[in-house]
Motif scaffolding. Structure first.
Motif, short mmCIF file in Angstrom:
data_model
loop_
_atom_site.label_atom_id
_atom_site.label_comp_id
_atom_site.label_asym_id
_atom_site.label_seq_id
_atom_site.Cartn_x
_atom_site.Cartn_y
_atom_site.Cartn_z
N UNK A 129 0.88 -1.22 -0.12
CA UNK A 129 -0.14 0.18 0.19
C UNK A 129 0.69 1.19 0.10
N UNK A 130 1.63 1.35 1.38
CA UNK A 130 2.54 2.34 1.45
C UNK A 130 2.82 2.73 -0.48
N UNK A 131 4.47 1.38 -0.51
CA UNK A 131 4.90 1.35 -2.01
C UNK A 131 4.79 1.61 -3.04
N UNK A 132 2.89 1.47 -3.33
CA UNK A 132 2.25 2.00 -4.27
C UNK A 132 2.12 3.65 -4.11
N UNK A 133 2.07 4.66 -3.46
CA UNK A 133 1.34 5.84 -3.01
C UNK A 133 2.56 6.73 -4.22
N UNK A 134 1.95 7.56 -4.32
CA UNK A 134 2.69 8.85 -5.13
C UNK A 134 3.41 9.23 -4.88
N UNK A 135 3.87 9.68 -3.82
CA UNK A 135 5.21 9.69 -2.67
C UNK A 135 5.94 8.78 -2.52
N UNK A 136 6.06 7.28 -3.74
CA UNK A 136 7.09 6.17 -3.55
C UNK A 136 7.05 6.03 -4.72
N UNK A 137 6.17 4.87 -5.75
CA UNK A 137 6.01 4.19 -7.05
C UNK A 137 5.34 4.83 -7.33
N UNK A 138 4.46 5.69 -7.05
CA UNK A 138 3.44 5.97 -7.97
C UNK A 138 2.38 4.95 -8.50
N UNK A 139 1.92 4.19 -8.43
CA UNK A 139 1.42 3.38 -9.62
C UNK A 139 -0.41 3.34 -8.96
N UNK A 140 -1.06 3.33 -9.57
CA UNK A 140 -2.50 3.35 -9.99
C UNK A 140 -2.98 1.65 -9.56
N UNK A 141 -2.25 0.03 -10.10
CA UNK A 141 -2.37 -1.00 -10.04
C UNK A 141 -1.46 -1.79 -8.71
N UNK A 142 -2.77 -2.66 -8.42
CA UNK A 142 -1.80 -3.51 -7.48
C UNK A 142 -3.04 -4.95 -7.55
#
Length: 291
Positions: free
Chosen positions: A78-91
Motif C-alpha cells: 500500500x505504501x509502496x504504491x503511493x504517489x510519494x513512493x512508486x506512484x502506481x495505479x494498480x496492484x
C-alpha cells in the motif's frame, strides 16, 4: 494439509482478527480491500510449509503468525504504491489502495497493517518466550533494520548507477529480510537447534535474494496480466536492477542458482533431523524462472 486449505485458514485468521475491530469501519474496509486482493501468499505459505516439514501439526496459532507476516507485506505494498513512493495505479490486478480510498486512508491502512501483526502474534496460543522472539525478529525484519531501511536505500539509489554489492544490500533489506522471516519463525516455533535455525535463516536469505532478482526480470519481461501491476516501472524510475547490471540471461541464471542453494540447504537439514520437505520444494520450484 493442502496449500488451498492453508490459504483458507490463513485468511480466516486475518478476517477473525479484523472482525472484532470495527471502531472505524472505513479503515477496516480499506485494510481488507488490499488483504483480499490475493497475491501469492508466499511468505505465510513458506512459514506453514516449513512448520509441516518440521513435523508440526498446524493449529490456529500458526496461521496467526503466518497472517502477521502477510499483513506487514500487504501494508508495504500500500505504501509502496503511493504517489510519494512508486506512484502506481494498480496492484494485484486492480486499483491500488490510494486510488480506491484516497491517500489519507491508504496511509492509515498501511500504518495499521504495520502495527496490527504484533497484536495478532500476541493473541496466538504459543508460549510467551516464543512470542517474544517472534515479535522481536519480525520487528527486525520489517522496521528500521530491515524492510523500511531497504526502501529508503532503494529510493536514494534511484537515477544512480549502483554496484552489484550495493544493490544486494538494498534488496537484502527491502525484500530479503521479510522473506527470511518465515524460515526463522518456523524454526523458533518448532524449537529446532541453533545449528538448524542458522541454516533455515541462510536458506531464507538466499530465497529472498532469488525472489528480488526474479522480480526484476519479470518487471522487464512480463505483462500487466501476468504480474498484476504496471510493468517496466524500474526502467522508468531509472533504477539499478539485476538485469541492468548482469544482463537478462545472467540474472535469470543467478536467481535460479540461489534457489538451488536453498534446496541444498534443505537437503543438509534433512540429513540432520526429520524434515519432510516435499511440498516446500514444490513451492520453491515454482519460483524458478523458465524460458
Amino acid at each position: 494439509m493442502k496449500q488451498a486449505e492453508k490459504i483458507i485458514q490463513l485468511e480466516a485468521a486475518i478476517e477473525t482478527f479484523y472482525r472484532e475491530k470495527q471502531v472505524a469501519p472505513h479503515l477496516v474496509a480499506a485494510i481488507l480491500y488490499s488483504v483480499r486482493a490475493g497475491g501469492k501468499r508466499l511468505r505465510p505459505l513458506l512459514l506453514l510449509e516449513i512448520l509441516e516439514a518440521l513435523g508440526i501439526t498446524l493449529e490456529e496459532a500458526h496461521f496467526q503468525v503466518a497472517g502477521a507476516v502477510e499483513l506487514i507485506h500487504t501494508g508495504s505494498l500500500i505504501h509502496d504504491d503511493l504517489p510519494a513512493m512508486d506512484n502506481d495505479d494498480y496492484r494485484r490486478g486492480r486499483l491500488t489502495n490510494h486510488k480506491k480510498f484516497g491517500e489519507d486512508i491508504a496511509i492509515l491502512a498501511g500504518d495499521s497493517l504495520f502495527l496490527d501483526p504484533y497484536g495478532l502474534i500476541a493473541d496466538a496460543a504459543l508460549s510467551n518466550s516464543i512470542k517474544v522472539r517472534l515479535i522481536s525478529e519480525l520487528s527486525k525484519a520489517a522496521g528500521t533494520a530491515g524492510m523500511v531501511a531497504g526502501q529508503v536505500l532503494d529510493m536514494e539509489g534511484e537515477k544512480s548507477q549502483l554496484a552489484l554489492e550495493q544493490l544486494q544490500t538494498i534488496h537484502a533489506h527491502k525484500t530479503g529480510k521479510l522473506l527470511a522471516y518465515p524460515f526463522l519463525a518456523a524454526g523458533l516455533v518448532a524449537g529446532v537447534a541453533d545449528s538448524i535455525l542458522t541454516k533455515l535463516e541462510k536458506a531464507g536469505n538466499l530465497l529472498g535474494l532469488a525472489f528480488q532478482v526474479r522480480d526484476d526480470v519479470l518487471d522487464l519481461t512480463a505483462s500487466f496480466e501476468e504480474i498484476g501491476k504496471t510493468p517496466k516501472k524500474d526502467l522508468q524510475a531509472e533504477k539499478s536492477t539485476y538485469p541492468s547490471l548482469m544482463g537478462l540471461d545472467e540474472a535469470r541464471n543467478f536467481s535460479n542458482s540461489c534457489l538451488e542453494q536453498v534446496e541444498l540447504l534443505l537437503t543438509e537439514i534433512g540429513q540432520e533431523i526429520l524434515f519432510e520437505d516435499k511440498e516446500l520444494r514444490v513451492l520453491i520450484e515454482s519460483l524458478k524462472i523458465h524460458g
